[in-house]
Design a protein around this motif. Structure first.
Motif, short mmCIF file in Angstrom:
data_model
loop_
_atom_site.label_atom_id
_atom_site.label_comp_id
_atom_site.label_asym_id
_atom_site.label_seq_id
_atom_site.Cartn_x
_atom_site.Cartn_y
_atom_site.Cartn_z
N PHE A 67 39.70 34.85 23.43
CA PHE A 67 39.86 36.06 23.01
C PHE A 67 41.10 36.69 23.15
CE2 PHE A 67 35.42 35.57 24.47
CZ PHE A 67 34.56 36.12 23.37
N THR A 68 42.11 35.96 22.61
CA THR A 68 43.52 36.23 22.71
C THR A 68 43.84 37.16 21.88
OG1 THR A 68 44.22 33.74 23.50
CG2 THR A 68 45.76 35.25 22.82
N LEU A 69 44.75 38.22 22.21
CA LEU A 69 45.13 39.27 21.38
C LEU A 69 46.34 38.88 20.61
CD1 LEU A 69 44.95 42.29 23.72
CD2 LEU A 69 43.28 41.84 21.78
N GLU A 70 46.70 39.43 19.51
CA GLU A 70 47.76 39.27 18.40
C GLU A 70 48.91 39.41 19.38
OE1 GLU A 70 49.20 37.85 14.98
OE2 GLU A 70 47.06 38.24 15.32
N THR A 92 44.64 39.30 27.09
CA THR A 92 43.11 38.65 26.71
C THR A 92 42.08 39.82 26.68
OG1 THR A 92 43.44 36.67 28.06
CG2 THR A 92 41.25 37.17 27.59
N TRP A 93 41.62 40.00 25.34
CA TRP A 93 40.76 41.12 25.04
C TRP A 93 39.78 41.41 25.86
CZ3 TRP A 93 35.83 41.16 22.29
CH2 TRP A 93 35.53 42.43 22.00
N SER A 94 38.98 40.25 26.49
CA SER A 94 37.68 40.24 27.00
C SER A 94 37.86 40.65 28.47
CB SER A 94 36.90 38.77 26.99
OG SER A 94 38.27 38.00 27.87
N HIS A 95 39.03 40.58 29.07
CA HIS A 95 39.35 41.21 30.20
C HIS A 95 39.12 42.73 30.40
CE1 HIS A 95 41.78 37.42 31.46
NE2 HIS A 95 40.15 37.08 31.39
N ALA A 96 39.91 43.21 29.34
CA ALA A 96 39.76 44.66 29.15
C ALA A 96 38.54 44.97 28.76
CB ALA A 96 40.89 45.33 28.32
N VAL A 97 37.74 44.37 28.07
CA VAL A 97 36.50 44.88 27.81
C VAL A 97 35.54 44.89 29.11
CG1 VAL A 97 34.22 44.20 26.54
CG2 VAL A 97 36.56 44.14 25.36
N VAL A 98 35.56 43.97 29.55
CA VAL A 98 34.64 43.67 31.18
C VAL A 98 35.12 45.10 32.12
CG1 VAL A 98 34.31 42.58 32.95
CG2 VAL A 98 34.24 41.52 30.73
N LEU A 99 36.31 44.83 32.34
CA LEU A 99 36.45 46.15 33.25
C LEU A 99 36.21 47.54 32.51
CD1 LEU A 99 40.00 44.53 34.53
CD2 LEU A 99 37.53 44.45 35.52
#
Length: 485
Positions: A408-411, A415-422
């Motif tokens: 889920f690497t950002l452009e 990492t997008w998944s880290h921000a989503v989870v927190l």
């Protein structure tokens, strides 16, 4: 003379070619077509590499010549139909609606396109390479009831993180993360083959910057944890995690406790949530690229590069095992390895007691699963149990088109998944506080809380026949489960 002039021109030809190239790149159209040609050539070279290594390939050319689309999220239920981009698949409950309103990370980010966003490159990067590790850990070796040992690695922080926390405490304010003066505890569960991947280390670092206490759970015989018994942890056996969670709760009784699993580590986390039900000390949980159907995952052929890598890692752990490992070391697939190591009876019976979602109906805290359709380590996305997310109010699925396995690497970067989870943990906590506050003011419209399920009802295992069952700690379960309406 003519020969000398010709030789002179040949010597100047590279410089002349470079000059013409620099001159041509001044025009936007030339730059555009040159960049496109380079990407196309790189894509074709990557196709050849994937074919040689027998890695599944997304032949959709949009992965290299178009930017990812960014539509908004949808709440989907019932039919399970999907649209392009990101999908939030769940039962349309009060919690789901609240998440859509306050979960900013659900706005589809610019996930990286090819080559950075290639599923294999993302997966290999998350498993093998990453930023320099700046987080240090202190280890607790937890002695279990049967004499086994699991390791709990507590992150002690970085200099920057410690300076921020010291400043916040001195000012009398909240720690970074806006929870409470008592920081929440984040329990991280790595892949089932053990060890901290760079992906998990980055999540650890980001969580600490937001004010979490971070602890990593390592099963028996992994990540340097001593193997003091003749058995290792089965794929979906939550007995060791259950005792570890109880220990963490006793150590931080006033802190909110949440958990995140990575990849195959979801097997033990989902099993734990199902067996403990409402007796768990966790407030919420999340699983990044989870293995939801354990038996299907072991029976599905994995690309050779990943299969041999995972097997090699598992076999290294057996060098310390107190058992005959000759037969296990000869295994050529993850299924053969698991079956040889753990199946005293038959394969189907093993999954009757270890399938991660076997007790999904008993889960009593919200669980977020983040999956990608191009994940090269998991079975196809068409095998996802969508009906579970559409009908069970405690399960939410975020499904993306790109991301690889734990990528889920950002452009840009990150990492997008880290921000989503927190952010998910923050929003869920805010929602539960609002619901509990509203419940105190309501006298007749409160939805009854789910009855506390005693841990005594958890299924016994062959290895535990001689052991006493786990006893739940006393405590009042006061959460109002009105978000299931």
């Amino acid at each position: 003379m003519a020969s000398f002039a010709w030789d002179y021109l040949l010597c100047l030809f590279p410089s002349l070619l470079f000059f013409l190239l620099r001159l041509g790149l001044r025009w936007h159209s030339v730059r555009y077509w040159t960049r496109l040609a380079v990407r196309a050539a790189g894509w074709r070279l990557w196709v050849i590499v994937c074919l040689i290594l027998e890695m599944p390939l997304d032949r959709n050319t949009r992965t290299w010549n178009k930017e990812p689309e960014s539509p908004g999220p949808d709440i989907l239920s019932g039919s399970g139909q999907t649209s392009d981009g990101l999908r939030l698949i769940c039962k349309p409950t009060a919690l789901a609606k609240y998440l859509l309103q306050h979960w900013g990370c659900l706005a589809m980010p610019r996930l990286a396109a090819w080559p950075k966003g290639d599923p294999h490159l993302q997966t290999l990067s998350s498993l093998l390479s990453g930023q320099v590790d700046t987080v240090q850990f202190t280890r607790d070796n937890l002695l279990l009831r049967d004499g086994g040992v699991v390791a709990l690695d507590w992150a002690v922080g970085t200099r920057l993180c410690e300076a921020i926390r010291r400043k916040e405490h001195q000012s009398g304010g909240k720690v970074l993360g806006c929870f409470t003066l008592t920081p929440p505890v984040l329990l991280l569960i790595p892949q089932s083959w053990g060890g901290m991947t760079p992906h998990l280390k980055m999540l650890c670092h980001q969580a600490m910057d937001q004010g979490f206490y971070v602890v990593v759970f390592h099963p028996r015989g992994t990540a340097g944890c001593p193997l003091t018994t003749t058995r290792m942890t089965e794929f979906g056996d939550p007995a060791d995690l259950e005792q570890a969670v109880a220990y963490i709760h006793r150590r931080h009784p006033s802190s909110m406790l949440v958990a995140v699993s990575e990849g195959s580590g979801s097997g033990v986390l989902l099993s734990y949530l199902g067996e403990c039900g409402s007796s768990t000390h966790l407030t919420a949980a999340a699983a990044i690229s989870p293995v939801l159907l354990g038996q299907l995952w072991f029976e599905t052929a994995m690309p050779p590069v990943y299969r041999w890598g995972a097997l090699f890692h598992r076999k290294l752990q057996l060098s310390r095992a107190v058992l005959d490992v000759d037969r296990v070391l000869s295994c050529s697939s993850l299924r053969d390895f698991e079956e040889t190591l753990f199946c005293a009876s038959d394969w189907d019976s093993y999954w009757d007691r270890n399938e991660p979602l076997r007790d999904a109906d008993e889960v009593a805290v919200p669980v977020l699963c983040i999956c990608s359709r191009d994940d090269p380590l998991l079975p196809p996305a068409s095998t996802l149990p969508l009906t579970l997310f559409q009908n069970n109010p405690y399960f939410l699925l975020v499904l993306t088109d790109r991301g690889g396995h734990c990528g889920f690497t950002l452009e840009g970067c990150g990492t997008w998944s880290h921000a989503v989870v927190l952010e998910y943990f923050r929003v869920v906590t805010d929602f539960l506080k609002r619901e509990e506050g509203g419940a105190r003011n309501r006298t007749s419209t409160t939805v009854p809380s789910r009855r506390r399920r005693p841990i005594m009802t958890r299924k016994s295992r062959p290895q535990e026949a001689e052991q006493s069952s786990v006893t739940a700690e006393e405590g009042n379960f006061t959460w109002k489960r009105s978000y299931t309406r």
